[in-house]
Structure formats: C-alpha cells, structure tokens
Design a protein around this motif. Structure first.
Motif, PDB file in Angstrom:
ATOM      1  N   TYR A 169     -25.011  29.196  -4.583  1.00  0.00           N
ATOM      2  CA  TYR A 169     -24.273  27.962  -4.831  1.00  0.00           C
ATOM      3  C   TYR A 169     -22.935  28.299  -5.447  1.00  0.00           C
ATOM      4  CZ  TYR A 169     -25.354  28.024  -9.892  1.00  0.00           C
ATOM      5  OH  TYR A 169     -25.448  28.352 -11.210  1.00  0.00           O
TER       6      TYR A 169
ATOM      7  N   ARG B 193     -21.607  36.304 -16.764  1.00  0.00           N
ATOM      8  CA  ARG B 193     -20.505  35.413 -17.102  1.00  0.00           C
ATOM      9  C   ARG B 193     -21.030  34.109 -17.697  1.00  0.00           C
ATOM     10  NH1 ARG B 193     -16.288  33.696 -12.433  1.00  0.00           N
ATOM     11  NH2 ARG B 193     -17.006  31.561 -12.645  1.00  0.00           N
TER      12      ARG B 193
ATOM     13  N   LYS C  10     -23.903  37.757  -7.838  1.00  0.00           N
ATOM     14  CA  LYS C  10     -24.941  37.066  -8.605  1.00  0.00           C
ATOM     15  C   LYS C  10     -25.179  37.683  -9.985  1.00  0.00           C
ATOM     16  CE  LYS C  10     -28.465  39.430  -5.838  1.00  0.00           C
ATOM     17  NZ  LYS C  10     -29.616  39.312  -4.954  1.00  0.00           N
TER      18      LYS C  10
ATOM     19  N   ARG D 259     -11.091  39.419  -7.599  1.00  0.00           N
ATOM     20  CA  ARG D 259     -12.439  39.916  -7.335  1.00  0.00           C
ATOM     21  C   ARG D 259     -13.407  38.758  -7.178  1.00  0.00           C
ATOM     22  NH1 ARG D 259     -15.106  41.871 -13.033  1.00  0.00           N
ATOM     23  NH2 ARG D 259     -13.973  40.467 -14.404  1.00  0.00           N
ATOM     24  N   ASP D 260     -14.505  39.055  -6.487  1.00  0.00           N
ATOM     25  CA  ASP D 260     -15.619  38.118  -6.418  1.00  0.00           C
ATOM     26  C   ASP D 260     -16.543  38.385  -7.596  1.00  0.00           C
ATOM     27  OD1 ASP D 260     -14.906  36.994  -3.861  1.00  0.00           O
ATOM     28  OD2 ASP D 260     -15.622  38.838  -2.932  1.00  0.00           O
ATOM     29  N   PHE D 261     -17.207  37.339  -8.063  1.00  0.00           N
ATOM     30  CA  PHE D 261     -18.289  37.503  -9.026  1.00  0.00           C
ATOM     31  C   PHE D 261     -19.597  37.303  -8.287  1.00  0.00           C
ATOM     32  CE2 PHE D 261     -16.467  37.735 -13.289  1.00  0.00           C
ATOM     33  CZ  PHE D 261     -15.149  37.425 -13.032  1.00  0.00           C
TER      34      PHE D 261
ATOM     35  N   ALA E 277     -31.101  29.150  -5.789  1.00  0.00           N
ATOM     36  CA  ALA E 277     -29.807  29.694  -5.376  1.00  0.00           C
ATOM     37  C   ALA E 277     -29.183  30.505  -6.509  1.00  0.00           C
ATOM     38  CB  ALA E 277     -28.869  28.561  -4.970  1.00  0.00           C
ATOM     39  N   VAL E 278     -28.436  31.541  -6.149  1.00  0.00           N
ATOM     40  CA  VAL E 278     -27.689  32.315  -7.134  1.00  0.00           C
ATOM     41  C   VAL E 278     -26.243  31.831  -7.137  1.00  0.00           C
ATOM     42  CG1 VAL E 278     -29.131  34.355  -6.842  1.00  0.00           C
ATOM     43  CG2 VAL E 278     -27.047  34.131  -5.491  1.00  0.00           C
ATOM     44  N   ALA E 279     -25.572  32.037  -8.264  1.00  0.00           N
ATOM     45  CA  ALA E 279     -24.178  31.612  -8.373  1.00  0.00           C
ATOM     46  C   ALA E 279     -23.254  32.665  -7.770  1.00  0.00           C
ATOM     47  CB  ALA E 279     -23.820  31.386  -9.836  1.00  0.00           C
ATOM     48  N   LEU E 280     -22.130  32.208  -7.231  1.00  0.00           N
ATOM     49  CA  LEU E 280     -21.099  33.116  -6.723  1.00  0.00           C
ATOM     50  C   LEU E 280     -19.757  32.514  -7.094  1.00  0.00           C
ATOM     51  CD1 LEU E 280     -20.118  35.485  -4.771  1.00  0.00           C
ATOM     52  CD2 LEU E 280     -20.085  33.758  -2.980  1.00  0.00           C
ATOM     53  N   ASP E 281     -18.802  33.365  -7.442  1.00  0.00           N
ATOM     54  CA  ASP E 281     -17.440  32.863  -7.618  1.00  0.00           C
ATOM     55  C   ASP E 281     -16.489  33.749  -6.832  1.00  0.00           C
ATOM     56  OD1 ASP E 281     -15.408  31.198  -8.549  1.00  0.00           O
ATOM     57  OD2 ASP E 281     -14.980  32.515 -10.234  1.00  0.00           O
ATOM     58  N   THR E 282     -15.538  33.126  -6.184  1.00  0.00           N
ATOM     59  CA  THR E 282     -14.551  33.850  -5.385  1.00  0.00           C
ATOM     60  C   THR E 282     -13.166  33.494  -5.914  1.00  0.00           C
ATOM     61  OG1 THR E 282     -14.427  32.027  -3.803  1.00  0.00           O
ATOM     62  CG2 THR E 282     -16.018  33.765  -3.328  1.00  0.00           C
TER      63      THR E 282
ATOM     64  N   LEU F 263     -28.588  35.548   1.834  1.00  0.00           N
ATOM     65  CA  LEU F 263     -28.211  35.085   0.497  1.00  0.00           C
ATOM     66  C   LEU F 263     -28.298  33.568   0.430  1.00  0.00           C
ATOM     67  CD1 LEU F 263     -27.091  36.057  -2.285  1.00  0.00           C
ATOM     68  CD2 LEU F 263     -24.812  35.560  -1.428  1.00  0.00           C
ATOM     69  N   LYS F 264     -28.944  33.085  -0.617  1.00  0.00           N
ATOM     70  CA  LYS F 264     -28.911  31.652  -0.916  1.00  0.00           C
ATOM     71  C   LYS F 264     -28.044  31.500  -2.155  1.00  0.00           C
ATOM     72  CE  LYS F 264     -32.925  29.365  -0.996  1.00  0.00           C
ATOM     73  NZ  LYS F 264     -34.181  28.852  -1.623  1.00  0.00           N
TER      74      LYS F 264
ATOM     75  N   TYR G  33     -17.184  36.739   2.028  1.00  0.00           N
ATOM     76  CA  TYR G  33     -17.903  37.537   1.029  1.00  0.00           C
ATOM     77  C   TYR G  33     -19.096  38.257   1.662  1.00  0.00           C
ATOM     78  CZ  TYR G  33     -20.939  38.485  -3.004  1.00  0.00           C
ATOM     79  OH  TYR G  33     -21.764  39.088  -3.924  1.00  0.00           O
TER      80      TYR G  33
ATOM     81  N   ALA H  70     -30.970  36.982 -11.315  1.00  0.00           N
ATOM     82  CA  ALA H  70     -29.885  36.120 -10.856  1.00  0.00           C
ATOM     83  C   ALA H  70     -30.394  34.707 -10.593  1.00  0.00           C
ATOM     84  CB  ALA H  70     -29.248  36.690  -9.597  1.00  0.00           C
ATOM     85  N   THR H  71     -31.690  34.550 -10.361  1.00  0.00           N
ATOM     86  CA  THR H  71     -32.265  33.217 -10.165  1.00  0.00           C
ATOM     87  C   THR H  71     -33.307  32.969 -11.245  1.00  0.00           C
ATOM     88  OG1 THR H  71     -34.043  34.040  -8.768  1.00  0.00           O
ATOM     89  CG2 THR H  71     -32.023  33.366  -7.665  1.00  0.00           C
TER      90      THR H  71
ATOM     91  N   MET I 245     -22.229  36.883 -12.211  1.00  0.00           N
ATOM     92  CA  MET I 245     -22.238  35.464 -12.573  1.00  0.00           C
ATOM     93  C   MET I 245     -23.251  35.194 -13.680  1.00  0.00           C
ATOM     94  SD  MET I 245     -19.964  33.610 -11.167  1.00  0.00           S
ATOM     95  CE  MET I 245     -20.532  31.909 -11.243  1.00  0.00           C
TER      96      MET I 245
END
Lengths: 464, 464
Positions: free
Chosen positions: A123, B46, B40, B36-38, A62-67, A120-121, A111, B368-369, B43
C-alpha cells in the motif's frame, strides 16, 4: 482653507485608503493555484482518515512502500494516454529530466521492474500531481491511497481481495452509501469486436464510452460517428449493449444466455468465466450487494487489461467517483520486458476529507492537540516551570506550560485548547508546597502536594 | 568446421553474451539521482521512528500542519543566502513559477503570514528538496521533522521548550550519545563588532566561521583575510574568541567576568542575559549536561536572530549534525510586514534511519506486515476462502488467504512473513467440519470446529 467635511477631499481620502489597503492585501504571500495547506483541524481529520485506511490495508496484509515524489520523465511517458499533458515537469537545471508523479501505480510498476520483484502486496498513501483545472473543487496536489497486489495467483484471487479492501475502506470511513460499478476490459473489447469496431480503435472508442456517466448516448454517438469514424449502425449496436447494467449475477446470466452474441467471442467468454468466479466469491464475502455490473464502464487509463471498477456515491449530493481500480497485467513488462500481472485499487481521499470535515463540523469540536495538563506559573520564573514540566514530560504526560501572572489567562488558554487539567503555582503555593489543581470541565478544584505532583496528576488522568 | 572448443569462437560468444547482458541491465528503469525508494523493511523502520517523533511533538502540545510540496518561487527567494542555488524549480508550463520546498521553516512562516496567525506551536514531518551533491550518502529528497513555536512569550520560554523537544527526540530515538552546540547570533555579532568587523560583513564572516567544525583556524583565517577582506589582526582576535567552548555556565561566567570585552557591547550583554535564563532553566530540566556553549557555532542560514544550536554525535563513527535550529524573529515579517517572533528545531531523519537500520539488522528480523492468520485453502475454491477470510476481516483480525494444494507452500509462506497461525482447509476438513490450526512457532497443532472458527482464532490471538 482646510475643511474636513469637504466632499471632494473625503472622496480623495477614501481612494487613498483603498489603495493603501489593497497594497496591504497584495503584500500577503500566496500559495500556488490548486494547492492548499492543511491547518490543525484539517490535519486532525486527515490523520483520523489515514489511520482507518492504514488499518484496513494492514489487516489485508499489505506492506508499505514509498517512492520519490518525482520520477525520471521517461518512466511516466506513454502510460497515461491523453492525460499525459497534465504531468508537471521539473525545470531542466542540468542533469536528468524529471516529472512529478501522476499516480502511484506507475511508480509501483517501475519499483517492481527495477528490483526484479515478482510478487508484492503493497500500500502507499501519498500525494500525486496533475496540472488539471482546479476550478471545480479539484486540487493539483492531492492524496491517493493505493493498494496493489502483484504476482501469479489463482484466477481472481487478488481481484477478489482488492474489491474487499475497497468495501472495507468505504464501510469503515462511513461516509455515505455507495455502489461499485464493475466491468472487464476483455468483455468490453469483445463487445466492440462483436459490433464490428476494428481493434486499433478499441482504446479511443473506450474513452468515448467512458463519458456515458456524464453525457447522453446521443452525444457519445455523435462523437463515435463524427470524431472516431464509426458507422451509425455500429454505434447503435454499441448503444444497445452498453445499456446493460444491474445486479451482477442477473446481467451475467443474461450475457451467458443461449442467444447472447458474447458466446461466440473468445475474449468475452474468458471475461465472463472470470467474472462468474469473482461474483460467487464476492457473494460469499457479502460484498456483491454493493456491485453493479455495468457494461458502459470503460475507465480512461490505457494500462488496464482485465477487471475494472469504480466506486461512486449514491444520491444526488455526491457526484463523481471516489475510488477506482482494475487489473493491469502488462504495465510492469513495459519497464522490464518481464510480465508481472497486477491488480489494484486507488482511493481519492480529497472527497473523503470534505465529507468528514462537514460531518465533524456538525457533530463536535475537534481537538488539534492532545495536551493533558497545563502548568500555569503565576509569574515569570522559567526555571520553576522547567522543573515541574520536565517531571511530567518524563512521565510521558502531554504537558504544556505558561508564564503569566493572571489566572484568567491560563484558564482561557486551557478552555480554548480543550486541556482538561490546570495546575496553578504562584509564590504562596511555593511557600506552602501545596498547588491548586483545576478540572476545567467539572470546575472542581483540588490541592496536591509538591512531593506527589506527578503521581497525583497521573491518577487524575487514569494513567496509574 | 564448427568446433565448440575453438578459443576464438569462445571469446566471440563471451563478448556477445556481455553485450546482451549489458543491454538487459540498461533496459531496467531507474530513479532520479539522489532519490530512493523505501521498501517494506525501510518503511517499517521509518514508521517506528516517525511514531516516536510524533509522540514527542504531541507530548509538547504541537499541532500538525501540512503545506504543499511546491511554493511560489517568490516565497523562497531571498531566504537561504548562498544555498538558493540548490532549489529545484518546476518547469514553466504556463501559469505561476513554482519551486520545490527547500525546508519547512519558510513555508511555516509563509503560512503564518498568509493566515495572519500570531501564535502557533506546530510540527511538520515532510520531505524537502535540495539539488545537492548526492555523493556522500546525502539525498536530494529527504525528510525533515520540525517543531516551531511562533508568538510572543516570556524571555526564553519557547527557546527552552524547543531544546527540551530536541533532547527528548534524541533520547527516545536512542541512537547514540550526542551533544548540542549552542550559541547566540547577537553574541556572535557583538563579538565581530568587538573585533572591529563592519556590520555589513557580519553574515559573510559568519559563514566562514561556520566552517570551523571541518577546517582548521588557519584555513578559515586565510579565507577571512584573502576573500572577506579582514585585517590579519582582526582575524586573529576572532580566532582567540571563537576558541571559547565548554560547559555553559563556566563559559558564561568567563564571558561575564570583570575583564571581558563583551561587557561593553550592548547586543552581547543582552544575549548573555538571555543565555543565563535559558541555561538555568535547562539545568532544572536536566538538559544542560547535553549542552556545549560554543562561540564558533555560526549556522549558515540568513534568517536566525537569536539562540542557535546544532546537535552532533559524539565519537568518531558518526559525523555531521543530526538536528539544528534557532530563533528567527524577522522571517514572518518578511512576508507580511508584521513581525511574529519564532524559534524552532529541525531533525534530519535520514541519518537516524541509517543508524536504526544498522541496529535493527544486528538485533532482529523486522516484520513488514502484521498478518495474524493465514487461511490456507488446499485447492482452488476462491468462494470457500471468501467465506472464511471475510469472517476474520469482519472481526478485525489481520488475515491473509492462499489457494494452494500443497501444505508445504502454505507453511513456507507463513514462516517467511512471520505469520503466527495457519488454518488448513481441504476437502476432508470441509466434510468433517473440523479444521487444522497450526502454530508456526511452537509447531503445536490443534483442531477447531467450523462453527467456532473466528472465536477460536480470536482466543489464540488473545483478542477475547
């Protein structure tokens, strides 16, 4: 005459003291109801838990996401059913109307829709906000750890992986024996159809059924008949079917047996076929023993459309669900008009923290810092400390320094913080060019030369 | 008659198409202004930056702390001067009045006061919220990375360390050449006293002086005279003194020279003595070359009481400050009545992200992974995938799986995500018990036996 032994005077003085003290207490600042600070020990535990969780999420690709912590209010509206009343709104200070996020699933769907992403996978480990009653050890600000898989896949491919993620999380956090209750929304809807419930009542009847883990069927039946307007016979039929609960393959073969009412219902048949594929794959991946096929599991949220599940602790001490999830094929489409099927799992980490805190307390002291060396200057010469500690920092050694004439104070500090090594530098050490090095645990003392200072410390830290 | 070549009709169709498309666009969800979203890639950057920053904080012996994203409104009131208008309030939905945190310093002080803590070196990396104008690439939700040291220490001991933390951060993030402007609030106040400003005007005059990095002295002078009510002569005196700027020890010896007006001012003398100790220690720790002693540095916030500083990029391309901090000895006492002296530094990470993003784009593709192996099932057998991928997960190998008849699709996916190894399993492989293993980068192909599946993959990943 002034008599200090006078009872009346003493009472008066006592009262004054009380008032002054209560003012003192009242003056201390507070934090909002249902929130909390994470102090150094809690943070050490939290970081430990997050690193386990992140490792599992990354192992599953899984790739990271932040909102953002707040979304436009319209994004959250119409997604949570009755629970919408628990959403925190921001004040209207001019500009857009916003609300704090209630979960991580709706922002994820927003998103995907906003960026036209079809697969998209991802976390996300982040805080969510609910204006819930914080009395029962629940918080209004709390972490969720989510993994979701969106996109077109072969039947049950991502559902299978999400449940593997859940068992990996709970196994590796190692916080107690658990089981995963599992059901399918289409099977549930089919069951209600079979029992004669009209389709506009499916969701509201589901939220009554969802209470069966806390209430008896008699209580739920009362609600179904008196509040939801079902006939007694219909309610009793439901009561018979939701009792079915047990090892997945057994229940499955029961529901597919030749006299089963589900065979004549298209939605149910589709669900049973999906579950058969899922259970066989879970058996191969050794997760099936954790699964309980439970026809009473309904899940409150509106947006689920397929497999749903909930992990609970076994045994009396641990109450309530620790993680939950399911398939939601229509949520992204609510934003963009274009459907992107998705399935996900959400781990509520607060209960995990509580359990880990208890375990850690029983087992050992947690170090909040990782400091390796204390440079103990026996005096006030900041420049001397500067020169030595800079050498250590440059060598990436975790070092602290302290200016104090008393050796005892330095040792106390090292013991308190669990710092393994202390170097003492006073005037005589400066003249001789030889510093004393103390190993706090072994009490062993050593001498090191100024010119080999950093090198000798690295040796003792096994950094060479 | 219908003529598809008709110009009028074409124009009409064009207009309809435009409207339909603009509706399509309008239907897509949005996020709040200034957030904003971050995704993959962001992130990944970051996390890279945070790991550098956390390492520096831990090397300096700081413990982690986390506080709620909102505080009681009364906690934030009266701490930020004119900037209070930028605070986000939560809506009044019954219960306490709350606001989103504006920085991490005030919550830290509130935490110390609330828990009666007299000494703590803590770091916090968290989002803060400001209803600022987001037009200039600024955000309303952004990260701050703070380290603060609270407690009684020898003179300049924690001030020295905080500045070392700042140079370590900027050196290790390696984002460009920088300098740290440094001044002392007591020197600034002494300067104003010397120039004849009355003490009730110190803070408001300071906020005018603080604009000297963006405005000419003539503009600031106008504000001082016309808005703040200073005499022209007073303003000119200030203008002479704030010009002083340069290498710390040079400026210091100038200010301590025998004709210096500062010698007759007690506050200034105290400040100059503190700065002398600080500069000598910074020279020993090789940080002094980064420092510019700048009498025009004032810093806007109300709560500073001693050393203040601000890091800026050198060169034209990089504008604005990247980190700032200082000593605030009275803030904790505002909550508890008991003073706990403190000093801290705050790194604004958004600019760091922007720079790192540019650097990464120029240099290389970011993964990203971390997926190491793709289990490529040439068909639809989920149970087969389940059995194999579970073995890899159990061995803590980062593995993904995919069901697809076409070899090309699997390879495309591996190339896209940067997955180094792919194992292909079709019907013939199942019968023979020999799987094909492809190294994507070297194009090398290999055969491995089913019974050595995990073992062989571990070998190739150097995990044995």
């Amino acid at each position: 005459m002034f008599d200090p032994a006078d009872t009346g005077l003493n009472t008066l003085l006592g009262k004054i003291k009380e008032i002054v003290e209560s003012n003192e207490i009242r003056r201390l600042p507070k934090i909002p109801k249902g929130t909390r600070d994470f102090g150094k020990e809690q943070m050490a535990i939290r970081e430990h838990a997050f690193s386990i969780i992140t490792n599992v999420f990354k192992r599953h690709g899984a790739v990271a996401l932040d909102t953002p912590v707040f979304e436009l209010r319209e994004t959250l509206m119409g997604k949570y059913g009755e629970d919408s009343k628990l959403i925190y709104d921001l004040a209207d200070q001019g500009g857009e109307l916003c609300s704090l996020r209630y979960d991580l699933t709706v922002p994820f769907a927003r998103y995907l829709a906003m960026n036209n992403i079809n697969s998209l996978k991802r976390y996300q480990i982040a805080k969510v906000y609910r204006r819930d009653n914080p009395s029962k050890g629940r918080y209004r600000e709390f972490y969720q750890c989510d993994l979701d898989i969106a996109g077109q896949y072969k039947v049950m491919e991502p559902d299978f992986e999400v449940i593997n993620v859940l068992t990996d999380l709970l196994d590796e956090l190692n916080i107690g024996d658990y089981e995963i209750k599992l059901n399918h929304r289409k099977l549930l809807d089919g069951m209600l159809e079979i029992c004669g419930v009209s389709s506009d009542k499916f969701r509201t009847v589901c939220s009554s059924i969802d209470k069966l883990d806390k209430q008896s069927f008699e209580q739920v039946k009362k609600e179904l008949v008196e509040e939801k307007g079902l006939g007694i016979e219909t309610a009793d039929k439901i009561g018979q079917l939701v009792k079915k609960r047990g090892p997945p393959l057994e229940i499955l073969s029961d529901l597919k047996g030749k006299d089963s009412p589900f065979l004549g219902n298209n939605g149910s048949l589709l669900a049973l076929n999906e579950l058969e594929i899922l259970f066989k794959a879970l058996e191969k991946s050794k997760c099936l023993k954790k699964i309980v096929f439970d026809l009473s599991l309904a899940r409150g949220l509106d947006y689920y459309t397929g497999v749903i599940f909930e992990a609970v602790f076994k045994g009396a001490a641990q109450v309530g669900s620790i993680a939950a999830g399911g398939r939601y094929d229509n949520l992204v489409g609510m934003f963009s008009g274009k459907q992107v099927p998705a399935v996900g799992v959400s781990l509520g980490i607060e209960r995990v923290f509580t359990i880990l805190e208890q375990l850690e307390k029983e087992n050992k002291v947690i170090r909040a810092t990782e400091t390796q060396v204390l440079v103990a200057i026996l005096g006030e010469d900041l420049s001397l400390a500067a020169e030595l500690v800079r050498e250590l920092w440059d060598a990436k050694i975790k070092a602290d320094f302290s200016l104090n004439k008393r050796i005892r104070n330095h040792i106390d500090r090292a013991v308190e913080s669990g710092i393994p090594l202390v170097v003492f530098i006073g005037e005589s050490e400066l003249i001789s060019g030889t510093f004393k090095l103390k190993n706090i645990e072994s009490h062993q003392e050593d001498e090191i030369r100024r010119e080999h200072f950093t090198e000798e410390i690295k040796k003792r830290l096994n950094m060479v």
